[in-house]
Every structure is written in structure tokens, then in C-alpha cells.
Design a protein around this motif. Structure first.
Motif, PDB file in Angstrom:
ATOM      1  N   THR A  65       0.868  -1.150  -0.048  1.00 51.12           N
ATOM      2  CA  THR A  65       0.069  -0.189  -0.131  1.00 51.12           C
ATOM      3  C   THR A  65       0.807   0.973   0.145  1.00 51.12           C
ATOM      4  OG1 THR A  65      -0.255  -0.149   2.408  1.00 51.12           O
ATOM      5  CG2 THR A  65      -1.957  -1.158   1.084  1.00 51.12           C
TER       6      THR A  65
ATOM      7  N   GLU B 145      -8.070   4.506  11.362  1.00 53.95           N
ATOM      8  CA  GLU B 145      -8.210   5.099  10.001  1.00 53.95           C
ATOM      9  C   GLU B 145      -9.380   4.134   9.318  1.00 53.95           C
ATOM     10  OE1 GLU B 145      -5.960   4.459   5.627  1.00 53.95           O
ATOM     11  OE2 GLU B 145      -4.675   4.290   7.636  1.00 53.95           O
ATOM     12  N   PHE B 146      -9.570   3.068   9.857  1.00 53.94           N
ATOM     13  CA  PHE B 146     -10.766   2.256   9.000  1.00 53.94           C
ATOM     14  C   PHE B 146     -11.979   2.111  10.169  1.00 53.94           C
ATOM     15  CE2 PHE B 146      -6.992   0.752   6.465  1.00 53.94           C
ATOM     16  CZ  PHE B 146      -7.530   0.791   5.340  1.00 53.94           C
TER      17      PHE B 146
ATOM     18  N   ARG C 251     -12.321   0.789  13.237  1.00 50.44           N
ATOM     19  CA  ARG C 251     -12.462  -0.122  14.054  1.00 50.44           C
ATOM     20  C   ARG C 251     -12.735  -0.073  15.318  1.00 50.44           C
ATOM     21  NH1 ARG C 251     -14.209  -4.523  11.177  1.00 50.44           N
ATOM     22  NH2 ARG C 251     -13.373  -4.588   8.891  1.00 50.44           N
TER      23      ARG C 251
ATOM     24  N   ALA D 236      -9.837  -8.774  10.097  1.00 51.90           N
ATOM     25  CA  ALA D 236     -10.736  -7.756   9.544  1.00 51.90           C
ATOM     26  C   ALA D 236      -9.935  -6.646   9.051  1.00 51.90           C
ATOM     27  CB  ALA D 236     -12.143  -7.542  10.331  1.00 51.90           C
ATOM     28  N   LEU D 237      -9.078  -6.264  10.006  1.00 48.00           N
ATOM     29  CA  LEU D 237      -8.262  -4.951   9.742  1.00 48.00           C
ATOM     30  C   LEU D 237      -7.174  -5.415   8.569  1.00 48.00           C
ATOM     31  CD1 LEU D 237      -7.331  -2.129  10.487  1.00 48.00           C
ATOM     32  CD2 LEU D 237      -5.825  -3.079  11.951  1.00 48.00           C
TER      33      LEU D 237
ATOM     34  N   ASP E 235      -8.007  -7.348   5.976  1.00 48.17           N
ATOM     35  CA  ASP E 235      -8.714  -7.270   4.893  1.00 48.17           C
ATOM     36  C   ASP E 235      -8.902  -5.648   4.399  1.00 48.17           C
ATOM     37  OD1 ASP E 235      -9.279 -10.192   4.508  1.00 48.17           O
ATOM     38  OD2 ASP E 235     -11.015 -10.166   5.950  1.00 48.17           O
ATOM     39  N   ASP E 236      -9.123  -4.921   5.415  1.00 50.19           N
ATOM     40  CA  ASP E 236      -9.289  -3.482   5.151  1.00 50.19           C
ATOM     41  C   ASP E 236      -8.286  -2.947   4.238  1.00 50.19           C
ATOM     42  OD1 ASP E 236     -11.953  -3.278   6.542  1.00 50.19           O
ATOM     43  OD2 ASP E 236     -10.756  -2.605   8.501  1.00 50.19           O
ATOM     44  N   LEU E 237      -6.823  -3.438   4.581  1.00 49.92           N
ATOM     45  CA  LEU E 237      -5.977  -3.043   3.919  1.00 49.92           C
ATOM     46  C   LEU E 237      -5.880  -3.630   2.616  1.00 49.92           C
ATOM     47  CD1 LEU E 237      -2.663  -3.019   5.870  1.00 49.92           C
ATOM     48  CD2 LEU E 237      -3.399  -0.981   4.632  1.00 49.92           C
TER      49      LEU E 237
ATOM     50  N   GLU F 216      -8.197  -4.593   0.700  1.00 49.72           N
ATOM     51  CA  GLU F 216      -9.435  -3.856  -0.114  1.00 49.72           C
ATOM     52  C   GLU F 216      -8.733  -2.686  -0.745  1.00 49.72           C
ATOM     53  OE1 GLU F 216     -13.062  -3.321   1.759  1.00 49.72           O
ATOM     54  OE2 GLU F 216     -13.136  -5.306   2.208  1.00 49.72           O
ATOM     55  N   THR F 217      -7.876  -1.835  -0.133  1.00 56.07           N
ATOM     56  CA  THR F 217      -7.409  -0.715  -0.977  1.00 56.07           C
ATOM     57  C   THR F 217      -6.267  -1.213  -2.050  1.00 56.07           C
ATOM     58  OG1 THR F 217      -5.378  -0.691   0.412  1.00 56.07           O
ATOM     59  CG2 THR F 217      -7.355   0.404   1.331  1.00 56.07           C
TER      60      THR F 217
END
Length: 422
Positions: free
Chosen positions: A19, A72-73, A75, A187-188, A190-192, A194-195
Motif C-alpha cells: 500500500t 483509520e478504518f 475499527r 478484518a483490519l 482485509d481492510d488494507l 481492499e485498498t
């Protein structure tokens, strides 16, 4: 070249590196062998739909990178329940338990302050060093229990200079168990992921790197691709398993050979309610016998549960036995510590990280070679255009998610510095 940079491994180090490079305008692709991201961070789901972390989970307010990323996401943070008494087995009088705890802390500070350039320390294991310290035996045993639990290997195996240097970089003043995420740490990840969009490729295990003056050709199970630079964002042992053409130089081979995998089995155990709190117990339980067994409360709104870690040689001993036998063993140990209600669990989810196919162990690899005083520095230097990066090599919080994020940012900055025109 197909890409400017190929990143191998989609744990938090690889996700972070990719990222960062993407944001800098680099043509980057992230290859992951599994059909999920996260590496040693993974989620499991109970029958009622509750998701829990089967791998890396805990962090604290002294870990700025993971705190910032979770915010940032958006959570939700959960503060680990820590009210009430800690349970010690065999039982220890309250005053003596506090004295042992303080003594272990003091011994840890003595270790951190050691002069690691002293040749006399270079051939010692963590166990050897502890045996030389002028402390009471229950404090010494508490220190060795801590080493087994946190580094997931027998103290008789871990190189002392590695342990001391590693622990210097773990600088939190609050408990590393202070916080976890309601929606799981996985899940965090997964957040990264997705970007990254289509820059992330799952199910693409890398088998070989062919290195030349013009760049690197990366072989996968489905073909090959080329890049000017490659980041191996995997644990040292996994990097060691790859094939290299030409072969890595001896100093890098020795550095990779210095490591052994951590050994841990994690159990999430769901209950109707957190019954241990009725007895003013925190749920945190430390066993001196057997060593390598630890429990803590992981309850949150709508979920009551304990986590039990089986670490080091104890994990190795249980690894090849039926899972049901280990579950029964753990439940009986919890009943001895917290009361008979522990026998009435609703569900158990177990994750055995011993000899894992894609990580080889957890929480992290550790140095067991007594002749490898420069292994970490050697790997961090790497051999451009190939760069090694993982939580193990982080300048802060090695072995934690925080360390993985720091390592990812560090290697991304290094790659950018070596990129023409940047």
C-alpha cells in the motif's frame, strides 16, 4: 519488466509495503500463497456467527502504527478485562506472587541492559543466562516461563543475545494484552487488502527467484513475472524455503539458517457468561506446571470467552495428538483454575500454528543459532534487488502486528530510495 516491485506475502508487512508503494505511484503487485490475507493473523467463526482471532490479536496504546491503522478504518477497540485477581497454578500466596512478578520484571531489565558485545554472552542460551543470575528460584522459573510464553520456544534453545536485543525493541509501558478489535484483527488486514484492488493476487505461491543484473524473475505455480525489485515479506524460515538462482551468498544463507519457528496453539473457548468474574478473577491464569500454558479473558459485548495459549515445547508435544484430547486437557486445567463451570463451554475453536504450511510457526521465528549474532542485520541489509522484511526484523515491537507494520513501512521506504527517478 512486468512490475516495478513484486511483494511476496500478504501478512501485515506485505500489505503495508504494497500500500505504501502504491500510494507512491509504484507499479506494484502483491502475491499471496493462500486464499486469504493476514499471514499469522487469521479469523475463525463460532456456530453463532461470532468471529474471533485465531492468530495475532492483541495490541496496546503504546503501539502507534496499529492504533492509527485501526482508527483509520473505523475499527472498534475493546479493552481487555483485567479486573480481579490473576490465578497461579500451583497456587502462590498473593504477596509472593507480586514479589515474583516484580522480580521477573527486574530480571528482564537486567537482561535488556546487558552488554551484548561481551564475548562471554555470545555462547549462552536464555536458560544458561538465567541460571547464572543471583535470584531466588521461583523468580528464575517465572522468567523462564515468560520466555517460553512470549517467544514460544524452550529457553534452552533461544540465543541469549538475540533474546536481549529483541526485547530491547519491545518498549510498551502498558500491557501488550491491553486491547483487541471487536471485529477481529484479521478484518483490519482485509481492510488494507481492499485498498489494493487487483494489485493483490491470492493463491499464488512463489517457488523460485531468478536474480540477474536486470532485475528478478519470480516463479509461481502458474507462471512467472519480472520486476526491478522484490520484497520477501515472509518470515525468515519461509524465505529460506524458496529456491534462488543463483544461490544466495553464504552470509545470507547463514542468516536464514539461524532461525527456528515459534510453536503455539491457540484456543478460543466460548461460554454462556464470564463466570470467573463472579469470584473476582480476571480470567488471566498462569501455569508454572505445565510451563507454556496461559489463559486470559477475551470477552466483549455479546460474547463471553477465554483464550488459552499452549506454547513452546508443550505445543510441540500436543501437535500430533488428536485435537479433542487437547481440548479436554485445556478444559480440565481451566476447571482447576477457575471452577467447575469451565467444563460447560458452548464451543471451542482451535488453531495449531506448529509447522504451519505458510508461516511454519507463530508468534514469530526466533534465533536459536549461537553463532548468528548478525543474522537480523544481515537480512535487513538484504541483497538488492531482493529485500527481506518481516515482523521479526522490525526495529520496534518485533513479533507483533505493530512490528509487521513498521517493517512494511521501512522496506517500502528503502525500495523507493533505490527506485530510479524517485
Amino acid at each position: 519488466m512486468d512490475y516495478d516491485v513484486i511483494v511476496v506475502g500478504a501478512g501485515f508487512t506485505g500489505l503495508t509495503a504494497a500500500t505504501q508503494l502504491m500510494k507512491a505511484g509504484v507499479n506494484v503487485v502483491l502475491l499471496e500463497a493462500q486464499e486469504r490475507v493476514g499471514g499469522r493473523v487469521e479469523a475463525q467463526v463460532f456456530e453463532d456467527g461470532t468471529a474471533v482471532d485465531a492468530g495475532g490479536q492483541f495490541f496496546c496504546s503504546d503501539m502507534p502504527e496499529v492504533v492509527s491503522l485501526a482508527r483509520e478504518f473505523g475499527r472498534t477497540f475493546v479493552k481487555t478485562y483485567a479486573e480481579g485477581d490473576t490465578t497461579y497454578l500451583p497456587e502462590v500466596p498473593r504477596g509472593r506472587a507480586e514479589a515474583i512478578w516484580n522480580g521477573v520484571d527486574a530480571l528482564r531489565e537486567t537482561m535488556i541492559a546487558s552488554d551484548l558485545s561481551d564475548p562471554a554472552l555470545r555462547k549462552l542460551t536464555a536458560y544458561d543466562w538465567a541460571q547464572r543470575q543471583p535470584v531466588e528460584d521461583d523468580i528464575r522459573q517465572g522468567f523462564l516461563r515468560m520466555v517460553t510464553g512470549l517467544w514460544c520456544r524452550a529457553p534452552q534453545e533461544i540465543a541469549f543475545t538475540y533474546l536481549a536485543a529483541n526485547d530491547r525493541r519491545i518498549t510498551n509501558t502498558t500491557s501488550e494484552l491491553e486491547l483487541f478489535l471487536a471485529g477481529t484483527m484479521h478484518a483490519l488486514a482485509d481492510d488494507l487488502a481492499e485498498t489494493l484492488g487487483d494489485r493483490l493476487r491470492l493463491g499464488m505461491p512463489v517457488t523460485e527467484l531468478a536474480i540477474s543484473g536486470g532485475g528478478v524473475t519470480v516463479m509461481t505455480g502458474t507462471g512467472k513475472m519480472t520486476a526491478a525489485q522484490v520484497v520477501l515479506a515472509v518470515p525468515p524460515i519461509m524465505a529460506r524455503r524458496l529456491s534462488y538462482a543463483p544461490a544466495l551468498p553464504p552470509h545470507l544463507t547463514r542468516a536464514l539458517d539461524a532461525w527456528s519457528p515459534g510453536m503455539v496453539i491457540k484456543l478460543n473457548i466460548r461460554f454462556e457468561r464470564p463466570f470467573w468474574r463472579d469470584r473476582d478473577l480476571s480470567g488471566m491464569t498462569m501455569w508454572n506446571d505445565p510451563q507454556g500454558l496461559f489463559a486470559c479473558d477475551a470477552s466483549r459485548d455479546g460474547y463471553a470467552g477465554l483464550i488459552v495459549f499452549v506454547s513452546g515445547p508443550l505445543a510441540a508435544a500436543w501437535h500430533d495428538k488428536p485435537a479433542r484430547e487437547l481440548e479436554t486437557f485445556v478444559i480440565e486445567k481451566l476447571a482447576e483454575a477457575l471452577g467447575d463451570e469451565a467444563r460447560h463451554s458452548l464451543d471451542i475453536r482451535m488453531r495449531d500454528w506448529v509447522d504451519d504450511r505458510w508461516s511454519d510457526g507463530a508468534y514469530s521465528d526466533v534465533i536459536t543459532s549461537l553463532d548468528a549474532n548478525d543474522a537480523e542485520a544481515t537480512l535487513t541489509t538484504g541483497m538488492p534487488p531482493v529485500h527481506f522484511a518481516s515482523s521479526e526484523l522490525s526495529p520496534s515491537f518485533p513479533g507483533y502486528v505493530e512490528g509487521a507494520i513498521v517493517a512494511g513501512k521501512q522496506v517500502a521506504a528503502k525500495v523507493l530510495k533505490l527506485s530510479p527517478g524517485r
